[in-house]
Each structure stands twice: as C-alpha cells, then as structure tokens.
Scaffold this motif. Sequence first.
Motif, PDB file in Angstrom:
ATOM      1  N   LEU A 148      -4.807  12.633  -3.466  1.00 15.12           N
ATOM      2  CA  LEU A 148      -4.267  12.110  -4.720  1.00 15.12           C
ATOM      3  C   LEU A 148      -3.232  11.019  -4.457  1.00 15.12           C
ATOM      4  O   LEU A 148      -3.212   9.990  -5.138  1.00 15.12           O
ATOM      5  N   VAL A 149      -2.392  11.229  -3.443  1.00 14.95           N
ATOM      6  CA  VAL A 149      -1.414  10.197  -3.065  1.00 14.95           C
ATOM      7  C   VAL A 149      -2.130   8.916  -2.655  1.00 14.95           C
ATOM      8  O   VAL A 149      -1.761   7.804  -3.062  1.00 14.95           O
ATOM      9  N   CYS A 150      -3.188   9.071  -1.844  1.00 15.81           N
ATOM     10  CA  CYS A 150      -3.967   7.903  -1.410  1.00 15.81           C
ATOM     11  C   CYS A 150      -4.635   7.205  -2.585  1.00 15.81           C
ATOM     12  O   CYS A 150      -4.727   5.975  -2.614  1.00 15.81           O
ATOM     13  N   ALA A 151      -5.117   7.986  -3.551  1.00 17.16           N
ATOM     14  CA  ALA A 151      -5.787   7.403  -4.717  1.00 17.16           C
ATOM     15  C   ALA A 151      -4.812   6.552  -5.528  1.00 17.16           C
ATOM     16  O   ALA A 151      -5.166   5.464  -6.011  1.00 17.16           O
ATOM     17  N   VAL A 152      -3.573   7.045  -5.671  1.00 23.45           N
ATOM     18  CA  VAL A 152      -2.560   6.273  -6.409  1.00 23.45           C
ATOM     19  C   VAL A 152      -2.255   4.970  -5.672  1.00 23.45           C
ATOM     20  O   VAL A 152      -2.177   3.895  -6.281  1.00 23.45           O
ATOM     21  N   LEU A 153      -2.081   5.062  -4.363  1.00 21.34           N
ATOM     22  CA  LEU A 153      -1.824   3.847  -3.576  1.00 21.34           C
ATOM     23  C   LEU A 153      -3.015   2.891  -3.641  1.00 21.34           C
ATOM     24  O   LEU A 153      -2.834   1.665  -3.669  1.00 21.34           O
ATOM     25  N   SER A 154      -4.231   3.454  -3.685  1.00 22.48           N
ATOM     26  CA  SER A 154      -5.440   2.619  -3.780  1.00 22.48           C
ATOM     27  C   SER A 154      -5.495   1.864  -5.099  1.00 22.48           C
ATOM     28  O   SER A 154      -5.959   0.716  -5.156  1.00 22.48           O
ATOM     29  N   LEU A 155      -5.025   2.506  -6.177  1.00 26.08           N
ATOM     30  CA  LEU A 155      -4.975   1.831  -7.481  1.00 26.08           C
ATOM     31  C   LEU A 155      -4.010   0.646  -7.445  1.00 26.08           C
ATOM     32  O   LEU A 155      -4.250  -0.395  -8.070  1.00 26.08           O
ATOM     33  N   LEU A 156      -2.915   0.800  -6.724  1.00 27.76           N
ATOM     34  CA  LEU A 156      -1.904  -0.257  -6.644  1.00 27.76           C
ATOM     35  C   LEU A 156      -2.289  -1.364  -5.665  1.00 27.76           C
ATOM     36  O   LEU A 156      -1.719  -2.462  -5.721  1.00 27.76           O
ATOM     37  N   TYR A 157      -3.225  -1.053  -4.781  1.00 23.43           N
ATOM     38  CA  TYR A 157      -3.653  -2.023  -3.769  1.00 23.43           C
ATOM     39  C   TYR A 157      -4.349  -3.214  -4.430  1.00 23.43           C
ATOM     40  O   TYR A 157      -5.181  -3.063  -5.320  1.00 23.43           O
ATOM     41  N   ARG A 158      -4.011  -4.405  -3.969  1.00 27.46           N
ATOM     42  CA  ARG A 158      -4.635  -5.631  -4.482  1.00 27.46           C
ATOM     43  C   ARG A 158      -5.722  -6.074  -3.515  1.00 27.46           C
ATOM     44  O   ARG A 158      -5.502  -6.138  -2.314  1.00 27.46           O
ATOM     45  N   GLU A 159      -6.901  -6.376  -4.048  1.00 29.93           N
ATOM     46  CA  GLU A 159      -8.075  -6.733  -3.240  1.00 29.93           C
ATOM     47  C   GLU A 159      -7.738  -7.819  -2.204  1.00 29.93           C
ATOM     48  O   GLU A 159      -7.079  -8.803  -2.516  1.00 29.93           O
ATOM     49  N   THR A 160      -8.196  -7.578  -0.963  1.00 33.36           N
ATOM     50  CA  THR A 160      -7.903  -8.533   0.121  1.00 33.36           C
ATOM     51  C   THR A 160      -9.133  -9.297   0.597  1.00 33.36           C
ATOM     52  O   THR A 160      -9.017 -10.142   1.495  1.00 33.36           O
ATOM     53  N   LEU A 161     -10.293  -8.995   0.026  1.00 31.19           N
ATOM     54  CA  LEU A 161     -11.502  -9.731   0.401  1.00 31.19           C
ATOM     55  C   LEU A 161     -11.907 -10.630  -0.769  1.00 31.19           C
ATOM     56  O   LEU A 161     -12.468 -10.150  -1.758  1.00 31.19           O
ATOM     57  N   PRO A 162     -11.625 -11.917  -0.690  1.00 31.20           N
ATOM     58  CA  PRO A 162     -11.950 -12.825  -1.801  1.00 31.20           C
ATOM     59  C   PRO A 162     -13.447 -12.827  -2.103  1.00 31.20           C
ATOM     60  O   PRO A 162     -14.278 -12.588  -1.210  1.00 31.20           O
ATOM     61  N   THR A 163     -13.789 -13.121  -3.346  1.00 29.84           N
ATOM     62  CA  THR A 163     -15.191 -13.125  -3.767  1.00 29.84           C
ATOM     63  C   THR A 163     -16.021 -14.083  -2.928  1.00 29.84           C
ATOM     64  O   THR A 163     -17.141 -13.761  -2.517  1.00 29.84           O
ATOM     65  N   GLN A 164     -15.465 -15.238  -2.615  1.00 24.69           N
ATOM     66  CA  GLN A 164     -16.222 -16.240  -1.859  1.00 24.69           C
ATOM     67  C   GLN A 164     -16.472 -15.823  -0.414  1.00 24.69           C
ATOM     68  O   GLN A 164     -17.342 -16.388   0.267  1.00 24.69           O
TER      69      GLN A 164
END
Length: 422
Positions: free
Chosen positions: A181-197
């Motif tokens: 659950l702690v990891c899931a919360v941190l995952s929600l706050l994580y900003r995507e690091t792999l750009p679409t391109q």
Amino acid sequence: MNRWLVQPQKYLGPFGLVALLVVTSLVTPLSLDMYTPAVPHMTEYFETDAGTVNLTLAGYYLFFAIGLLVFGPTSDRYGRKPVLLAGMLAYTAASALCATAPDIWMLIGMRVVQALGAGAVSAVSTAIVKDAIIPEKREAILSIVQVMFVVGPVLAPVVGALILQVADWHMTFWTLSGIGLVCAVLSLLYRETLPTQARYQGTVFGSIAQLGTVAKNKGFTSFLCIVGLYNLPFMAYIAVGSYIYITFFGLSELEYSYFFAIAALLTAIGPLIWLKASRYVSARRFTTIIIVIALASGIAMMMVGEISPYLFCATFLVFAIMEACVRPYSTNILLSQQEGDTGAASSLINFAHTAIGCAGMVLAVLPWPNYIVGVGAIIVLSMAVAAISWFALLRSGIPLIGVKDADPSAPAHPATAAKDRR
C-alpha cells in the motif's frame, strides 16, 4: 539532489523517488523469505503436507519470473507508471487475500497473483533508474537500491520470526500488504519518466519480442551471465543456512537469527566499498579483484568453515560483501549496453538473477558431505567459471561499454572519460 534527475518529480521529489525505488526493491525478497519461518504452522493450520505448502514458494518463483519477462517490455510500450501502479495494486490486494485465504489452494492462487505484481514492480523499478537518473549519479542510486536485493533475503526470515513472536502467519501477509500500500501511494505520486516519443511503437507482443533483441547483444548477455553467477552460492546459503547453524552447529533459532542479521547488516557495506574504490580503480580491474577474493573465500570456507559458526559466517561474509559490491556497477554497465528497450533489459537482468538463484537453491541440497562443504564448493566452482568467462570476454572482440572502453588503447566512453577527467 534535484540535479540528479533527468526529469523533475513534481510530487515525489528526488528523495521520494529514491524512497520508491528502495521500498519496491524490498518487495520481492520480503515476499519470498519473510513467511518461511511460519511454514510449519501453515502446514498444521491448513491440515496439509509440507509439499503442498511449498507450492506457495515454488509458484511464486515461477510466476515472478514470468512477470519479469512480460511486464518490463510492456512498460517500454505503455510507460513505466501504468505498469508499476497496476503491479503494485495487484500485489497489495493479493497479499491481503493471502492473509484471509480460507484454504491452501486459495493461498497458492493469490501467491501467483502476488508474484506477477512483484515481477512487474521489480522490472519497472530498475528501468526507472536509467530513465530518471543522470549517468554520472546512476551508480550511487543503484548502490542504495541494489543492496536491498542482497540484504533483503538475509533479513526477511529474521523479520518473519519476530512477527511470529507476537502474531501468527496471517500477520506476515498483512505486513506485506501494508508495504504494498505504501508503494502504491508512492507510485501514484510518481511522474512518468519514459516520454511518449521514446516508447516502443509496435504491439504489446512486439515489445515482449524485444527481449530477444536485447539478448542478442553479446556484451550484455555475456556480462550478465558472469555477474549472475554470484547469485548461485548466495541463494544456496539462503536455502541451507538454517540447517548449518541449527543442525550442524547446534545453535538455537534465536542464535541463528543473530548470525543472519549480522551478515545482512555487514553485507550492506558492499556498495559503499565500490563507490569508494571507483575513484581509484576501473570497473574492469575491480571485477577481476572481487572474483579472486570471492574465489578465495570459498576455498577458506571449505578449509575452516566446519570448525565454528564464527569461521563459517566470516568466510561467507567475505563472499557476500563481494556479491554486494558487484551489483550496483554491474547493473549500470548492463543498462548502458542498450540505448532503448530499457524495460526489456531490466527484465532480463532481474530474470537472470532469479533463475540463477533458483539453481543455487537446488544445488545446495545435493548430497554433499555436509552443507558447509556444499556452499563452499558452489562458491569455488561458480567463481572459477566466472573468472574463466571474464578473462575470455576481455580477450574477445565483444564490445562492453563501460568496461572495455576503459582500456587506454580503446576509445573512451563519454561517461568513463568524464570520470577519468575528474
């Protein structure tokens, strides 16, 4: 520390991102080993045999490996965050359902779901390190993250035993669900690091097929097989360590847990040794040195390891520290062999360590004269193969970015050149 990030993390920040990576790296070792002290109680609780209960471990290993191979490449197609979050939510829910399982078959089924989620998390978190951290600081972060893969399997049974002092096996899985659950919360706050391109543009099946493309990289595969050999004796020790301390040396369960805990804490200095040594010695020379030291530790174990638990622990500890030394920089070197397909590369790295570790657990229970001789022999044999393979790789024409380009006669890789200038 913000300067370490390729892309800023608006909600997590640099420290939050490192926390996410550290906690996710603990998920797998805790899930594998934390409940093992409770296995006898689970046999009685479900009124079944030990072989059926052991399916909860074997099934986890199998489907964790499948999760690694499937979800790492999938994250190259859809991005890291969706796969990470889905895997973490599946893991959290499955852990809670394990705690409430009414029968052994429900428990086995939920362990499978738990393993698939953990496989996704493990593959993606390694890929995030390459996505998010600048090359000059990547090894420092990997040193923090990778040590958990070493310390976790040693410390997890101790944590599980402590839980059993105040509760039963159900609490073990509730604890895992809380970590999820702690990891899931941190995952929600994580900003995507792999750009679409930068993502793989083909189908999902095409992204999974990229595993073959990565595996065809001879430098990647050769080096992975060499450093993966450290997992063989390490997991052999995890498999039979309790028998050695309790049955062979006659220690109590509490004394056994002390030896395990001390080994775990001291092993954590391995990555720090590399970070210090990297200022003065190349990865190429350092790899040679630690192979030799690890080989010597196996010989010493076979010679004096049976005399006392202290000598056995000391000889194994030397090997374990060498194993911890090699993980951060070897992972960085492996990730550097691929410009793209980072998720696929991360999957293969973690899959190889898992598969080789499983082989070590099988080798550990072969009919050796005793388990100490067995672990020592596995160290000697695996490190001898690693040494032969390492020198063969260095003499071959196979390119290995970050290692062979450290040779003065070879063109310098930008990251290595920058380190040399500093």
